[in-house]
Scaffold this motif. Structure first.
Motif, PDB file in Angstrom:
ATOM      1  N   GLN A 152       0.860  -1.180   0.000  1.00 47.85           N
ATOM      2  CA  GLN A 152       0.000   0.000   0.000  1.00 47.85           C
ATOM      3  C   GLN A 152       0.898   1.233   0.000  1.00 47.85           C
ATOM      4  O   GLN A 152       1.687   1.425   0.917  1.00 47.85           O
ATOM      5  CB  GLN A 152      -0.897   0.017   1.234  1.00 47.85           C
ATOM      6  N   VAL A 153       0.820   2.035  -1.052  1.00 49.32           N
ATOM      7  CA  VAL A 153       1.637   3.238  -1.176  1.00 49.32           C
ATOM      8  C   VAL A 153       0.721   4.407  -1.518  1.00 49.32           C
ATOM      9  O   VAL A 153       0.112   4.420  -2.588  1.00 49.32           O
ATOM     10  CB  VAL A 153       2.715   3.058  -2.283  1.00 49.32           C
ATOM     11  N   ALA A 154       0.619   5.357  -0.626  1.00 53.64           N
ATOM     12  CA  ALA A 154      -0.181   6.572  -0.857  1.00 53.64           C
ATOM     13  C   ALA A 154      -1.586   6.261  -1.370  1.00 53.64           C
ATOM     14  O   ALA A 154      -2.084   6.905  -2.288  1.00 53.64           O
ATOM     15  CB  ALA A 154       0.548   7.505  -1.824  1.00 53.64           C
ATOM     16  N   GLY A 155      -2.217   5.260  -0.777  1.00 45.67           N
ATOM     17  CA  GLY A 155      -3.592   4.949  -1.141  1.00 45.67           C
ATOM     18  C   GLY A 155      -3.748   4.057  -2.346  1.00 45.67           C
ATOM     19  O   GLY A 155      -4.849   3.833  -2.815  1.00 45.67           O
ATOM     20  N   HIS A 156      -2.645   3.538  -2.864  1.00 47.65           N
ATOM     21  CA  HIS A 156      -2.705   2.645  -4.014  1.00 47.65           C
ATOM     22  C   HIS A 156      -2.049   1.319  -3.643  1.00 47.65           C
ATOM     23  O   HIS A 156      -1.035   1.301  -2.960  1.00 47.65           O
ATOM     24  CB  HIS A 156      -1.969   3.244  -5.217  1.00 47.65           C
ATOM     25  N   ALA A 157      -2.615   0.241  -4.120  1.00 43.81           N
ATOM     26  CA  ALA A 157      -2.014  -1.072  -3.903  1.00 43.81           C
ATOM     27  C   ALA A 157      -1.112  -1.366  -5.097  1.00 43.81           C
ATOM     28  O   ALA A 157      -1.588  -1.478  -6.228  1.00 43.81           O
ATOM     29  CB  ALA A 157      -3.091  -2.144  -3.780  1.00 43.81           C
ATOM     30  N   VAL A 158       0.181  -1.441  -4.862  1.00 45.81           N
ATOM     31  CA  VAL A 158       1.132  -1.793  -5.905  1.00 45.81           C
ATOM     32  C   VAL A 158       1.314  -3.300  -5.826  1.00 45.81           C
ATOM     33  O   VAL A 158       1.800  -3.827  -4.828  1.00 45.81           O
ATOM     34  CB  VAL A 158       2.478  -1.063  -5.721  1.00 45.81           C
ATOM     35  N   VAL A 159       0.885  -4.004  -6.888  1.00 44.36           N
ATOM     36  CA  VAL A 159       0.824  -5.460  -6.874  1.00 44.36           C
ATOM     37  C   VAL A 159       1.834  -6.022  -7.866  1.00 44.36           C
ATOM     38  O   VAL A 159       1.894  -5.579  -9.014  1.00 44.36           O
ATOM     39  CB  VAL A 159      -0.593  -5.947  -7.256  1.00 44.36           C
ATOM     40  N   LEU A 160       2.621  -6.995  -7.421  1.00 43.43           N
ATOM     41  CA  LEU A 160       3.524  -7.711  -8.309  1.00 43.43           C
ATOM     42  C   LEU A 160       3.471  -9.179  -7.912  1.00 43.43           C
ATOM     43  O   LEU A 160       3.828  -9.536  -6.796  1.00 43.43           O
ATOM     44  CB  LEU A 160       4.954  -7.189  -8.185  1.00 43.43           C
ATOM     45  N   VAL A 161       2.985 -10.018  -8.817  1.00 50.31           N
ATOM     46  CA  VAL A 161       2.945 -11.449  -8.557  1.00 50.31           C
ATOM     47  C   VAL A 161       3.645 -12.179  -9.700  1.00 50.31           C
ATOM     48  O   VAL A 161       3.605 -11.743 -10.845  1.00 50.31           O
ATOM     49  CB  VAL A 161       1.495 -11.982  -8.378  1.00 50.31           C
ATOM     50  N   VAL A 162       4.306 -13.259  -9.351  1.00 57.04           N
ATOM     51  CA  VAL A 162       5.013 -14.083 -10.330  1.00 57.04           C
ATOM     52  C   VAL A 162       4.603 -15.526 -10.106  1.00 57.04           C
ATOM     53  O   VAL A 162       4.501 -15.987  -8.969  1.00 57.04           O
ATOM     54  CB  VAL A 162       6.545 -13.941 -10.167  1.00 57.04           C
ATOM     55  N   GLY A 163       4.330 -16.232 -11.204  1.00 56.69           N
ATOM     56  CA  GLY A 163       3.903 -17.613 -11.084  1.00 56.69           C
ATOM     57  C   GLY A 163       4.271 -18.435 -12.296  1.00 56.69           C
ATOM     58  O   GLY A 163       5.109 -18.046 -13.109  1.00 56.69           O
ATOM     59  N   ARG A 164       3.615 -19.571 -12.401  1.00 56.49           N
ATOM     60  CA  ARG A 164       3.876 -20.503 -13.488  1.00 56.49           C
ATOM     61  C   ARG A 164       2.552 -21.077 -13.969  1.00 56.49           C
ATOM     62  O   ARG A 164       1.650 -21.327 -13.182  1.00 56.49           O
ATOM     63  CB  ARG A 164       4.775 -21.623 -12.998  1.00 56.49           C
ATOM     64  N   VAL A 165       2.462 -21.268 -15.290  1.00 61.50           N
ATOM     65  CA  VAL A 165       1.284 -21.916 -15.864  1.00 61.50           C
ATOM     66  C   VAL A 165       1.384 -23.407 -15.534  1.00 61.50           C
ATOM     67  O   VAL A 165       2.364 -24.065 -15.891  1.00 61.50           O
ATOM     68  CB  VAL A 165       1.199 -21.702 -17.391  1.00 61.50           C
ATOM     69  N   VAL A 166       0.363 -23.933 -14.836  1.00 60.66           N
ATOM     70  CA  VAL A 166       0.384 -25.331 -14.408  1.00 60.66           C
ATOM     71  C   VAL A 166      -0.555 -26.218 -15.219  1.00 60.66           C
ATOM     72  O   VAL A 166      -0.486 -27.444 -15.118  1.00 60.66           O
ATOM     73  CB  VAL A 166       0.057 -25.468 -12.896  1.00 60.66           C
ATOM     74  N   LYS A 167      -1.440 -25.584 -16.020  1.00 63.29           N
ATOM     75  CA  LYS A 167      -2.408 -26.377 -16.773  1.00 63.29           C
ATOM     76  C   LYS A 167      -2.898 -25.572 -17.972  1.00 63.29           C
ATOM     77  O   LYS A 167      -3.083 -24.371 -17.890  1.00 63.29           O
ATOM     78  CB  LYS A 167      -3.590 -26.745 -15.869  1.00 63.29           C
ATOM     79  N   GLY A 168      -3.115 -26.258 -19.081  1.00 61.84           N
ATOM     80  CA  GLY A 168      -3.716 -25.626 -20.252  1.00 61.84           C
ATOM     81  C   GLY A 168      -2.691 -24.988 -21.170  1.00 61.84           C
ATOM     82  O   GLY A 168      -1.514 -25.330 -21.169  1.00 61.84           O
ATOM     83  N   LYS A 169      -3.162 -24.027 -21.958  1.00 57.09           N
ATOM     84  CA  LYS A 169      -2.317 -23.327 -22.924  1.00 57.09           C
ATOM     85  C   LYS A 169      -1.151 -22.662 -22.189  1.00 57.09           C
ATOM     86  O   LYS A 169      -1.343 -22.040 -21.164  1.00 57.09           O
ATOM     87  CB  LYS A 169      -3.146 -22.291 -23.678  1.00 57.09           C
ATOM     88  N   PHE A 170       0.047 -22.796 -22.717  1.00 53.36           N
ATOM     89  CA  PHE A 170       1.292 -22.230 -22.185  1.00 53.36           C
ATOM     90  C   PHE A 170       1.796 -22.947 -20.928  1.00 53.36           C
ATOM     91  O   PHE A 170       2.568 -22.388 -20.155  1.00 53.36           O
ATOM     92  CB  PHE A 170       1.164 -20.725 -21.911  1.00 53.36           C
ATOM     93  N   THR A 171       1.397 -24.204 -20.697  1.00 52.64           N
ATOM     94  CA  THR A 171       1.867 -24.959 -19.533  1.00 52.64           C
ATOM     95  C   THR A 171       3.389 -24.901 -19.449  1.00 52.64           C
ATOM     96  O   THR A 171       4.090 -25.089 -20.431  1.00 52.64           O
ATOM     97  CB  THR A 171       1.394 -26.430 -19.599  1.00 52.64           C
TER      98      THR A 171
END
Length: 167
Positions: A112-131
């Motif tokens: 939370q920075v000055a009333g804004h949520a700065v979001v950064l998530v990193v993951g992996r495709v586990v199923k389907g297109k681009f697995t």
């Protein structure tokens, strides 16, 4: 700081099977859109166990010219607060082609920075297109009242622009 972290995370090499399926260094999909994320209970100054839910909509450029957009549902949970996040989140994306992709995000940062949520998530495709591909999803979601972090209910909803990059 977030931009530097994003640059480093987007260049994380996917596993060998994913690497063989696309050109080195090229994004398989690059999308811009928006997300709405809910937290129950709401985010507060101290981290607590929360459930996460939400949805997203994206317009995309892709290595597959038929893939132009997607909508998603988001679910998960873990320990979250206005200044800390340790959660696992699943995003199920349905592309305009009818194909689906399931992404598991195990690395996340919500600040939370000055009333804004700065979001950064990193993951992996586990199923389907681009697995097997790596996914980064940064965004700047709006928290309309930054004082919600200190309120009894906390920040229950954030919404705003987001990106989705599958490499």
């Amino acid at each position: 700081m977030v931009a530097g972290a994003l640059a480093a995370l987007v260049h994380v090499a996917p596993d060998a099977s994913a690497h063989a399926s696309h050109a080195a260094g090229a994004a398989a999909v690059s999308c811009a859109g928006s997300n709405t994320i809910s937290f129950s209970p709401g985010l507060s100054l101290t981290a607590r166990r929360t459930r996460i839910g939400g949805d997203g909509a994206y317009t995309c450029l892709s290595s597959d010219p038929a893939l132009r957009s997607g909508v998603s549902s988001i679910s998960g949970g873990g320990w979250n607060g206005c200044f800390f996040s340790d959660a696992t989140t699943v995003e199920r994306i349905t592309w305009n082609t009818g194909e689906q992709t399931t992404v598991v995000y195990r690395l996340g940062n919500v600040q939370q920075v000055a009333g804004h949520a700065v979001v950064l998530v990193v993951g992996r495709v586990v199923k389907g297109k681009f697995t097997g591909h790596t996914v980064a999803s940064p965004g700047l979601q709006l928290t309309f009242d930054p004082l919600q972090c200190v309120s009894r209910g906390g920040v229950e909803l954030i919404t705003g622009p987001s990106t989705l990059v599958i490499v």
